[in-house]
Design a protein around this motif. Structure first.
Motif, PDB file in Angstrom:
ATOM      1  N   ALA A  31       0.835  -1.208   0.000  1.00 50.72           N
ATOM      2  CA  ALA A  31       0.000   0.000   0.000  1.00 50.72           C
ATOM      3  C   ALA A  31       0.864   1.249   0.000  1.00 50.72           C
ATOM      4  O   ALA A  31       0.606   2.222  -0.736  1.00 50.72           O
ATOM      5  CB  ALA A  31      -0.934  -0.011   1.204  1.00 50.72           C
ATOM      6  N   LEU A  32       1.889   1.275   0.793  1.00 52.82           N
ATOM      7  CA  LEU A  32       2.762   2.452   0.887  1.00 52.82           C
ATOM      8  C   LEU A  32       3.592   2.649  -0.382  1.00 52.82           C
ATOM      9  O   LEU A  32       3.925   3.783  -0.744  1.00 52.82           O
ATOM     10  CB  LEU A  32       3.709   2.318   2.103  1.00 52.82           C
ATOM     11  N   SER A  33       3.908   1.537  -1.044  1.00 46.59           N
ATOM     12  CA  SER A  33       4.733   1.665  -2.264  1.00 46.59           C
ATOM     13  C   SER A  33       3.984   2.435  -3.365  1.00 46.59           C
ATOM     14  O   SER A  33       4.621   3.033  -4.242  1.00 46.59           O
ATOM     15  CB  SER A  33       5.148   0.281  -2.764  1.00 46.59           C
ATOM     16  N   LYS A  34       2.662   2.407  -3.275  1.00 47.97           N
ATOM     17  CA  LYS A  34       1.878   3.083  -4.316  1.00 47.97           C
ATOM     18  C   LYS A  34       1.853   4.594  -4.112  1.00 47.97           C
ATOM     19  O   LYS A  34       1.577   5.345  -5.043  1.00 47.97           O
ATOM     20  CB  LYS A  34       0.436   2.547  -4.311  1.00 47.97           C
ATOM     21  N   ILE A  35       2.141   5.064  -2.894  1.00 52.44           N
ATOM     22  CA  ILE A  35       2.094   6.511  -2.656  1.00 52.44           C
ATOM     23  C   ILE A  35       3.457   7.089  -2.278  1.00 52.44           C
ATOM     24  O   ILE A  35       3.585   8.288  -2.012  1.00 52.44           O
ATOM     25  CB  ILE A  35       1.076   6.839  -1.548  1.00 52.44           C
ATOM     26  N   ALA A  36       4.452   6.236  -2.209  1.00 54.50           N
ATOM     27  CA  ALA A  36       5.762   6.684  -1.744  1.00 54.50           C
ATOM     28  C   ALA A  36       6.354   7.764  -2.615  1.00 54.50           C
ATOM     29  O   ALA A  36       7.069   8.646  -2.137  1.00 54.50           O
ATOM     30  CB  ALA A  36       6.723   5.492  -1.668  1.00 54.50           C
ATOM     31  N   SER A  37       6.037   7.723  -3.894  1.00 51.26           N
ATOM     32  CA  SER A  37       6.645   8.699  -4.820  1.00 51.26           C
ATOM     33  C   SER A  37       6.041  10.087  -4.665  1.00 51.26           C
ATOM     34  O   SER A  37       6.597  11.065  -5.159  1.00 51.26           O
ATOM     35  CB  SER A  37       6.464   8.222  -6.269  1.00 51.26           C
ATOM     36  N   PHE A  38       4.907  10.180  -3.948  1.00 47.84           N
ATOM     37  CA  PHE A  38       4.257  11.482  -3.833  1.00 47.84           C
ATOM     38  C   PHE A  38       4.893  12.374  -2.757  1.00 47.84           C
ATOM     39  O   PHE A  38       4.696  13.578  -2.777  1.00 47.84           O
ATOM     40  CB  PHE A  38       2.764  11.296  -3.501  1.00 47.84           C
ATOM     41  N   SER A  39       5.641  11.759  -1.817  1.00 51.40           N
ATOM     42  CA  SER A  39       6.178  12.583  -0.741  1.00 51.40           C
ATOM     43  C   SER A  39       7.334  11.845  -0.052  1.00 51.40           C
ATOM     44  O   SER A  39       7.282  10.616   0.118  1.00 51.40           O
ATOM     45  CB  SER A  39       5.079  12.880   0.288  1.00 51.40           C
TER      46      SER A  39
ATOM     47  N   LEU B 271       7.556   3.851   4.036  1.00 47.63           N
ATOM     48  CA  LEU B 271       7.792   2.620   3.268  1.00 47.63           C
ATOM     49  C   LEU B 271       9.105   1.964   3.706  1.00 47.63           C
ATOM     50  O   LEU B 271       9.185   0.741   3.887  1.00 47.63           O
ATOM     51  CB  LEU B 271       7.802   2.928   1.770  1.00 47.63           C
ATOM     52  N   THR B 272      10.131   2.796   3.863  1.00 47.53           N
ATOM     53  CA  THR B 272      11.452   2.263   4.259  1.00 47.53           C
ATOM     54  C   THR B 272      11.381   1.604   5.639  1.00 47.53           C
ATOM     55  O   THR B 272      11.907   0.521   5.856  1.00 47.53           O
ATOM     56  CB  THR B 272      12.493   3.400   4.279  1.00 47.53           C
ATOM     57  N   ARG B 273      10.673   2.253   6.552  1.00 58.79           N
ATOM     58  CA  ARG B 273      10.582   1.720   7.912  1.00 58.79           C
ATOM     59  C   ARG B 273       9.778   0.418   7.948  1.00 58.79           C
ATOM     60  O   ARG B 273      10.142  -0.534   8.635  1.00 58.79           O
ATOM     61  CB  ARG B 273       9.946   2.755   8.835  1.00 58.79           C
ATOM     62  N   ILE B 274       8.664   0.384   7.195  1.00 55.20           N
ATOM     63  CA  ILE B 274       7.866  -0.852   7.113  1.00 55.20           C
ATOM     64  C   ILE B 274       8.694  -1.974   6.511  1.00 55.20           C
ATOM     65  O   ILE B 274       8.650  -3.127   6.965  1.00 55.20           O
ATOM     66  CB  ILE B 274       6.585  -0.620   6.299  1.00 55.20           C
ATOM     67  N   SER B 275       9.486  -1.639   5.506  1.00 57.29           N
ATOM     68  CA  SER B 275      10.337  -2.654   4.857  1.00 57.29           C
ATOM     69  C   SER B 275      11.347  -3.216   5.854  1.00 57.29           C
ATOM     70  O   SER B 275      11.594  -4.433   5.891  1.00 57.29           O
ATOM     71  CB  SER B 275      11.072  -2.043   3.658  1.00 57.29           C
ATOM     72  N   SER B 276      11.930  -2.336   6.684  1.00 62.50           N
ATOM     73  CA  SER B 276      12.908  -2.783   7.686  1.00 62.50           C
ATOM     74  C   SER B 276      12.244  -3.690   8.711  1.00 62.50           C
ATOM     75  O   SER B 276      12.793  -4.728   9.091  1.00 62.50           O
ATOM     76  CB  SER B 276      13.540  -1.578   8.402  1.00 62.50           C
TER      77      SER B 276
END
Length: 466
Positions: free
Chosen positions: A166-174, A181-186
């Motif tokens: 879900a976050l990967s779809k909006i990460a490019s906006f801000s 996204l980075t923190r969720i990935s970690s």
């Protein structure tokens, strides 16, 4: 300080304190006594009994035998031997004590070695024991956690994956969304690793009764040893193990020291045997001339049939004079049986023998000054005259003072001092007066006739002085 003329002075103050000087250099009394013994030999009237003393008899024989250097070496060796022997006995006592403790120390050391102690292993074994004691509970709880993390659709991992998508779809906006996204990935990576390790741990953790029993036995051994030695850690037990090993090594070193000391003591004994043998040989060789000289002198003193002999009975131990005793034997009459001097000689005989001994020693030891205090006790007449002749002969080699009440001896001196007392109303004073020729005649005449001096005594005094 050395000077050709030695002046010894002692000042006694009214308070009772005193000061001593040798050639104006202050000395203490012990130093003064040590120096005095080398300068002056004082023979008091009671010293005749010294003839019966073994040390004195050895001194006489050794003076004639020329044993001074050998005796000095022997006595130093004897001191070294006794010191080494004392140390050896102490080491042997320590070894005996160590032998008593050796078995116990060895048992303790072997017990610790058998435990195969490893520093830091106790905590690891206790942790492993806890796992094996609760294996079923641990497996159930780990399975529960794994299920929570990895359950399809509802597991934490799947939920995190959906959040990541879900976050990967909006990460490019801000940048803010990119950071989420980075923190969720970690978090997903960490949770995934935890789940994998839990899975591996669950698969590896199995009930193992044999390992459980082995751990319990090892730890029980450690706990028993810790209680026995009153410590809390394996590291402390290892220190005790090392200490016990050192004690056993020390015993080995002690054995080596004892062997070395035994060798040293044996060498000292051999040297003492040789030196003592030399002393005895020299003494036995000196006995003949000494006895002959003694007999010759006492013959002139009115004992023409006197006989002397000297025995050296063997001793089982070493004494400061060697490995023999000494016995001065004497017989006053022809055909008389020789006996120990102190048992067979009378007081007058002892006085004459002592003078003979002093005459011999004065020529051998070369004392600068000899003081004879009433050595003529118990003799009179012609014997006193002979004693005076011997003293005059001695005075050719040494300075000699004779304290006497016999006119025959007083008349032989080169100088005459009168010692007398005077009383006044408060005290008695002692005086010493050097007599001139006329005063000396009067003094000797008084010795001859008593308080009233007769013309005959005066004439006899003149004859004695001439």
């Amino acid at each position: 300080d050395y000077d050709a003329e030695t002046i010894i002075r002692r000042e006694i103050l009214p308070s009772g304190k005193s000061r001593a000087f040798v050639n104006d250099t202050p000395v203490n009394l012990s130093e003064l006594q040590a120096l005095g013994s080398l300068l002056i030999d004082v023979h008091s009237q009671h010293e005749t009994q010294a003839l019966n003393d073994d040390d004195f008899q050895f001194q006489l024989v050794d003076a004639v035998a020329g044993n001074n250097d050998i005796l000095r070496t022997y006595q130093q060796t004897l001191r070294d031997y006794r010191k080494a022997h004392t140390i050896l006995q102490e080491k042997q006592a320590a070894r005996a004590q160590a032998f008593q403790e050796q078995d116990y120390h060895s048992f303790l050391w072997e017990e610790l070695v058998a435990a195969q102690l490893v520093a830091g292993s106790q905590e690891e074994m206790e942790s492993q024991l806890e796992k094996l004691n609760h294996v079923e509970l641990i497996q159930a709880q780990m399975a529960k956690v794994i299920s929570i993390l990895q359950n399809e659709s509802f597991g934490v991992v799947d939920q995190l994956k959906e959040s990541k998508n879900a976050l990967s779809k909006i990460a490019s906006f801000s940048p803010e969304y990119q950071q989420f996204l980075t923190r969720i990935s970690s978090v997903l990576i960490e949770i995934d690793d935890i789940a994998a390790e839990l899975q591996q741990g669950a698969e590896e953790l199995q009930a193992d009764p044999e390992t459980l029993q082995s751990l319990q036995e090892q730890l029980q051994t450690i706990y028993t040893l810790q209680k026995k030695h009153q410590v809390q850690t394996i590291e402390a037990l290892l220190e005790i193990q090392e200490s016990l090993q050192s004690k056993m090594v020390s015993l080995t070193n002690l054995e080596e020291e004892i062997v070395q000391l035994e060798q040293e003591v044996s060498e000292y004994l051999q040297e003492l045997e040789q030196l003592a043998h030399s002393l005895t040989q020299n003494r036995q060789a000196a006995v003949g001339p000494l006895v002959q000289e003694l007999q010759q002198i006492v013959a002139n003193l009115g004992m023409p049939n006197a006989q002397f002999a000297i025995d050296f009975p063997i001793k089982t131990t070493f004494i400061p004079q060697g490995n023999t005793g000494i016995q001065l034997l004497f017989a006053a009459n022809k055909g008389g049986q020789l006996g120990v001097l102190k048992k067979v000689a009378s007081g007058g005989e002892l006085s004459r023998i002592m003078l003979a001994v002093k005459a011999i020693m004065s020529s051998k030891i070369q004392l600068p000054t000899l003081i004879l205090d009433e050595i003529d006790t118990g003799v009179s007449g012609e014997i006193a005259h002979k004693m005076g002749e011997i003293m005059r002969g001695m005075s050719r080699n040494i300075q000699l003072f004779a304290i006497t009440h016999l006119p025959q001896i007083a008349g032989k001196g080169q100088h005459h001092f009168k010692v007398y007392k005077e009383d006044d109303d408060t005290r008695t004073k002692s005086n010493v007066k050097a007599l001139n020729e006329e005063e000396r005649i009067q003094e000797i005449a008084q010795m001859l006739s008593g308080e009233v001096v007769t013309p005959a005594a005066i004439g006899q005094a003149r004859e004695l002085l001439n």
